[in-house]
Design a protein around this motif. Structure first.
Motif, PDB file in Angstrom:
ATOM      1  N   UNK A 189       0.648  -0.862   0.280  1.00  0.00           N
ATOM      2  CA  UNK A 189      -0.248   0.260   0.157  1.00  0.00           C
ATOM      3  C   UNK A 189       0.607   1.290  -0.223  1.00  0.00           C
ATOM      4  N   UNK A 190       0.266   2.525  -0.632  1.00  0.00           N
ATOM      5  CA  UNK A 190       1.135   3.137  -0.030  1.00  0.00           C
ATOM      6  C   UNK A 190       0.328   4.599   1.179  1.00  0.00           C
ATOM      7  N   UNK A 191       1.275   4.751   1.807  1.00  0.00           N
ATOM      8  CA  UNK A 191       0.740   6.262   2.699  1.00  0.00           C
ATOM      9  C   UNK A 191       0.311   7.194   2.063  1.00  0.00           C
ATOM     10  N   UNK A 192      -0.707   7.699   2.312  1.00  0.00           N
ATOM     11  CA  UNK A 192      -1.205   9.066   1.491  1.00  0.00           C
ATOM     12  C   UNK A 192      -0.896  10.040   1.983  1.00  0.00           C
ATOM     13  N   UNK A 193      -0.915   9.953   3.232  1.00  0.00           N
ATOM     14  CA  UNK A 193      -0.790  10.880   4.193  1.00  0.00           C
ATOM     15  C   UNK A 193       0.608  11.240   4.184  1.00  0.00           C
ATOM     16  N   UNK A 194       1.157  10.712   4.146  1.00  0.00           N
ATOM     17  CA  UNK A 194       2.781  10.833   4.510  1.00  0.00           C
ATOM     18  C   UNK A 194       2.961  11.585   2.668  1.00  0.00           C
ATOM     19  N   UNK A 195       2.997  11.407   1.904  1.00  0.00           N
ATOM     20  CA  UNK A 195       2.788  11.378   1.118  1.00  0.00           C
ATOM     21  C   UNK A 195       2.676  12.934   0.360  1.00  0.00           C
ATOM     22  N   UNK A 196       0.987  13.035   1.368  1.00  0.00           N
ATOM     23  CA  UNK A 196       0.709  14.769   0.947  1.00  0.00           C
ATOM     24  C   UNK A 196       1.536  15.970   1.697  1.00  0.00           C
ATOM     25  N   UNK A 197       2.649  15.118   3.157  1.00  0.00           N
ATOM     26  CA  UNK A 197       2.859  16.548   3.489  1.00  0.00           C
ATOM     27  C   UNK A 197       4.632  15.648   3.151  1.00  0.00           C
TER      28      UNK A 197
END
Length: 405
Positions: A189-197
């Motif tokens: 999976x991708x950590x989309x919250x991490x990508x956002x920041x």
């Protein structure tokens, strides 16, 4: 729970909005992404992991999907009904009703065939499939972030346009969540919250955002529908059931593009002068070149679906260009015999750069070795930009401008 909430829940992780800019002046074109040291965990396919089951995002390059931000205050002014009392809203109001219908609300429902199909994909094909899912998820999520913030920031100046952007973000959230769930079939999976920041955000002026996102949505439509039609004709190449969803999925992309075309029609000054023609040509070429070089680095993926990468890309570019002719004032003549010859030479140069990057030579030696290929790509870009073009665009725009000005 409404459809927007469901879509955002499916994103698997906390999501923040893109960095906000408080004025029209920016200290830099791009924000600086924070460097995060990843753990030494590695998946069975060889992907680096942040933690168990969560993939480290692919390294950002000039060809990877980007996250965008803009001057939201300027965008709000562009559609401010008080400052622009003559703003054409009839088509935009009709489109709002269209988006409220939410035709695909129940379309993205998975079944047991997803995981079973993923388990049958192995070896190099499994790895390139995961890379495809990651790129697709990142691109959809990028749209979600941008549209969500535009919807929030335009509420006061133009509630109609703001709500449409919010509904666009609903669709993009649904797409990104669906793809990220597909990654879980491959135990990742991708950590989309991490990508956002932590992702680098590229700044575009508002009018450039409209040009770029219009092209992104329309080329996305032609990519999805072309893959879908190919696999309908060749069901034995249907490796994974996600592609069966592309027919309805691509209609979201087309509707998004139609809305952005309506935005351009509402502000015809974005289409009627020399600068508009140059920027239209520039963004068309940027999108076409990026896709062509990117996909030719990953021909194995399209071959796994029984497709020829070059024919697929050329078909998508030609059809996207024909669609874009209906609204942009000028587009490159992609059907000129030399257009794809130049692109093919750029693919060769790009492959040389990739091969040199994989060598064991010192970095400074690699840089020197890459220079001829980089020059070749730059020359190709200039040749295409100053090559044959087509003066096109919507006839009603020219008629309106003649009356208004």
């Amino acid at each position: 729970m409404n459809s927007v909430s469901i879509a955002q829940k499916n994103l698997r992780g906390s999501v923040a909005v893109a960095p906000q800019q408080k004025s029209a002046r920016f200290p830099a074109r791009r924000t600086v992404a924070r460097r995060v040291q990843a753990s030494a965990q590695v998946s069975d396919e060889g992907f680096e992991l942040m933690r168990k089951g969560v993939k480290v995002a692919a390294e950002e390059t000039i060809l990877t999907p980007r996250f965008y931000t803009t001057d939201f205050d300027e965008m709000a002014d562009l559609f401010d009904l008080d400052k622009n009392p003559n703003l054409r809203m009839d088509e935009l109001e009709a489109m709002l009703n269209e988006f409220r219908r939410d035709y695909n609300q129940t379309h993205f429902v998975r079944n047991d065939t997803f995981k079973a199909a993923a388990d049958k994909i192995s070896g190099p094909t499994r790895k390139i499939f995961i890379e495809f899912l990651e790129r697709s998820c990142t691109a959809e999520f990028s749209g979600f972030l941008l549209y969500k913030e535009l919807g929030r920031r335009l509420k006061d100046s133009n509630p109609v346009v703001a709500e449409i952007f919010t509904l666009l973000s609903r669709d993009e959230a649904r797409h990104a969540g669906f793809i990220n769930k597909a990654l879980s079939d491959f135990n990742l999976a991708l950590d989309l919250g991490f990508l956002t920041k932590n992702r680098t955000y590229t700044f575009f002026k508002p009018k450039f955002i409209v040009y770029a996102t219009y092209l992104s949505e329309k080329i996305g439509y032609w990519r999805y529908i072309s893959i879908y039609r190919h696999l309908q004709r060749n069901p034995d190449n249907q490796l994974y059931p996600m592609f069966e969803y592309f027919e309805n999925w691509c209609q979201d992309e087309s509707r998004h593009g139609d809305f952005l075309a309506a935005v351009l029609k509402a502000r015809p000054e974005l289409l009627n002068d020399f600068q508009a023609r140059m920027w239209s040509r520039f963004f068309c070429l940027s999108v076409y070149i990026t896709m062509y070089l990117n996909d030719h680095q990953r021909t194995a993926f399209y071959e796994s679906l029984g497709m020829e990468t070059t024919k697929f890309n050329q078909h998508v570019i030609v059809e996207t260009n024909r669609t874009t002719e209906r609204i942009f004032p000028e587009v490159p003549d992609v059907e000129h015999p030399e257009f794809f010859n130049i692109l093919d030479k750029m693919v060769e140069c790009n492959q040389k750069i990739v091969d040199i990057g994989k060598s064991n030579a010192p970095d400074f030696v690699k840089t020197l070795q890459k220079l001829p290929a980089i020059l070749g790509i730059a020359t190709g870009c200039l040749s295409l930009f100053f090559g044959p073009t087509k003066r096109v665009g919507s006839a009603d725009i020219e008629e309106e401008m003649a009356v208004q000005y």
